[in-house]
Design an enzyme around this catalytic site. Structure first.
Site, PDB file in Angstrom:
ATOM      1  N   LYS A   1      44.452  60.750  40.512  1.00  0.00           N
ATOM      2  CA  LYS A   1      43.910  61.924  39.834  1.00  0.00           C
ATOM      3  C   LYS A   1      42.430  61.712  39.521  1.00  0.00           C
ATOM      4  CE  LYS A   1      44.663  64.712  35.626  1.00  0.00           C
ATOM      5  NZ  LYS A   1      45.529  64.875  34.435  1.00  0.00           N
TER       6      LYS A   1
ATOM      7  N   SER B   1      47.079  69.112  33.755  1.00  0.00           N
ATOM      8  CA  SER B   1      45.886  68.937  34.555  1.00  0.00           C
ATOM      9  C   SER B   1      46.081  68.064  35.791  1.00  0.00           C
ATOM     10  CB  SER B   1      44.779  68.336  33.680  1.00  0.00           C
ATOM     11  OG  SER B   1      45.165  67.076  33.170  1.00  0.00           O
TER      12      SER B   1
ATOM     13  N   SER C   1      50.199  67.025  30.700  1.00  0.00           N
ATOM     14  CA  SER C   1      49.526  67.167  31.996  1.00  0.00           C
ATOM     15  C   SER C   1      50.182  66.452  33.163  1.00  0.00           C
ATOM     16  CB  SER C   1      48.071  66.709  31.887  1.00  0.00           C
ATOM     17  OG  SER C   1      47.338  67.605  31.085  1.00  0.00           O
TER      18      SER C   1
END
Length: 478
Positions: A76, A152, A176
């Site tokens: 990520k 996210s 997230s």
């Protein structure tokens, strides 16, 4: 590509086994993953930077003989670093920043033999529950490309759900990992506070909220990746107790007779969609069939107070991050540096005082105490509840250029998740249902602090009893 979900695809552990036995090679797996990314990413926009040549060189030089040798992974693009790749955090303000070191979690993935292929799409600085930044553009859900993939860790979720890679790294500051797992039909575990190191990003006041782990297709992959990265780094502010045995050993182990407390709807003022409650009810029935005791419980947590505290703590961290960047640049903030929604969060943070932040941190402590009361003797072993109160929204519903709509819409998607970021307990989302449109719906299980073993045993039992598709319809699994 196939037309139906592929429930029996190889997961990361099976892929590693095939590489180890010579059924395939690390070189062949790497080239397959690169080909999948090049084929699928133009439609999904899940990957924002790549290091294919560096990955090829690492494989050619010989990978560490770890338990996941040769397994490809995406990291990520937020919360940790991959040396040589952009570290923009989804923001135009940081678009020129390039990482100089690998974060601890990346170092540990590599030590386990994994091959890092690049970084995945994120919303700006992780401040919303969809992945639609102005810097990188929207990431699309493989189950329906007109819908959000969550946030996210949305890019990581989309990449795994489409079969680009078998697993991907994620972070969880208010749901997230669990939110995109629920929206994309994946397993998403948020570990206990202090389980996985965060170096080189201390994140200051967001440390009580932020957690690292992964998006996976199977429970055992989640356990194996946690084994690979868990463990205190000297100097860390938090450190979870070392488990008595590997987490992977818990998957398939008998969970015993568990007392399961159930919340059928989201706590607080947020309405819960019928599909989300239906998956909780379905899971409760399944747990009863498996011999567990399920009963409804109440959670003594003020969700609005929780969300206010999360906002204050994250706002303070955001302000510190932006201040540091502007100091490095030697200039003031420009209108096009950050998105309108991020600007609203920043402006709100500017009104907070030191006592406001202290009170928010006190709320975090009280929330941990309140949640822990559920697991006291005579209470429950596991909490069962929705991962999300709402089903997956269409792209554009959470519009970062329209702060007024974001105020009314964004909070609900973290209503069931963020309290456990404050409290520190482990929580996992499992893809045990779908809505009327066929999109995945997740259910959340929560255990007491440092009891990931309980979650993994129970999750493995549920997976065996009600297996799910490992990729979205129309995509090839590994």
């Amino acid at each position: 590509m196939t037309d139906t979900p592929t429930p029996n695809s190889r997961d990361a552990l099976a892929l590693a086994s095939d590489i180890r036995t010579g059924a395939t090679s690390a070189e062949a797996v790497l080239e397959e993953a690169i080909a999948r990314i090049e084929q699928l990413d133009p439609q999904l926009n899940a990957v924002v930077s790549t290091r294919f040549d560096a990955a090829r060189a690492e494989v050619e030089a010989g990978l560490p003989d770890g338990p996941l040798r040769g397994v490809p992974i995406l990291i990520k693009a937020l919360g940790t670093d991959v040396a040589g790749l952009p570290a923009a955090d989804g923001s135009r303000l940081f678009r020129d920043v390039v990482a100089t070191v690998d974060g601890t979690i990346v170092q540990r993935y590599k030590a386990a033999g994994m091959v890092v292929l690049g970084t995945s799409n994120v919303p700006e600085m992780g401040k919303t529950t969809t992945t639609e930044s102005l810097l990188h553009g929207p990431c699309r859900n493989p189950w329906d490309t007109g819908h959000s993939c969550g946030g996210s860790s949305g890019g990581s979720a989309a990449a795994v759900a489409s079969g680009m890679v078998p697993v991907a790294h994620g972070t969880d500051g208010g749901g997230s990992i669990r939110i995109p797992a629920a929206m994309c039909g994946l397993v998403g575990l948020k570990p206990s506070r202090g389980r996985v190191p965060m170096w080189p990003h201390p994140d200051a006041l967001s440390s009580p909220l932020s957690y690292h782990h992964a998006l996976t297709t199977t429970v055992r992959d989640s356990a194996a990746l946690l084994d690979a990265v868990a463990g205190h780094r000297p100097g860390d502010s938090y450190g979870a107790p070392t488990p008595p045995r590997p987490f992977l050993a818990e998957v398939g182990a008998d969970p015993g007779h568990l007392r399961v407390g159930m919340l059928r709807v989201a706590p607080g003022p947020f309405p819960t969609d019928a599909a989300c409650t239906a998956v909780v009810d379905h899971t409760a029935a399944l747990l009863t069939e498996l011999g567990h005791e399920v009963r409804e419980v109440e959670l003594d947590v003020d969700v609005m107070e929780v969300m206010s505290a999360v906002g204050t703590i994250m706002g303070a961290q955001l302000r510190a991050t932006i201040d540091a960047r502007l100091t490095a640049l030697g200039r003031e903030l420009h209108d096009d540096d950050i998105e309108p929604w991020t600007r609203v969060i920043l402006d709100n943070a500017m009104t907070h005082s030191a006592p406001d932040v202290s009170r928010a941190l006190q709320t975090a402590t009280r929330t941990g105490w309140s949640v822990a009361e559920l697991f006291e003797p005579g209470g429950v072993d596991v909490l069962l509840m929705p991962t999300l109160p709402s089903t997956t929204p269409e792209l554009g519903y959470l519009d970062v250029t329209d702060p007024e709509s974001m105020w009314t819409r964004s909070s609900s998607f973290s209503a069931c998740a963020s309290m456990f970021n404050l409290s520190g307990q482990p929580a996992i989302s499992l893809p045990l249902g779908t809505d009327d449109g066929g999109l995945p719906v997740g259910v959340q299980l929560v255990a007491d602090y440092a009891q990931e073993d309980v979650l993994l045993r129970l999750s493995g039992q549920l997976e065996a009893a009600a297996p799910w598709a490992t990729v979205a319809p129309g995509y090839d699994g590994w």
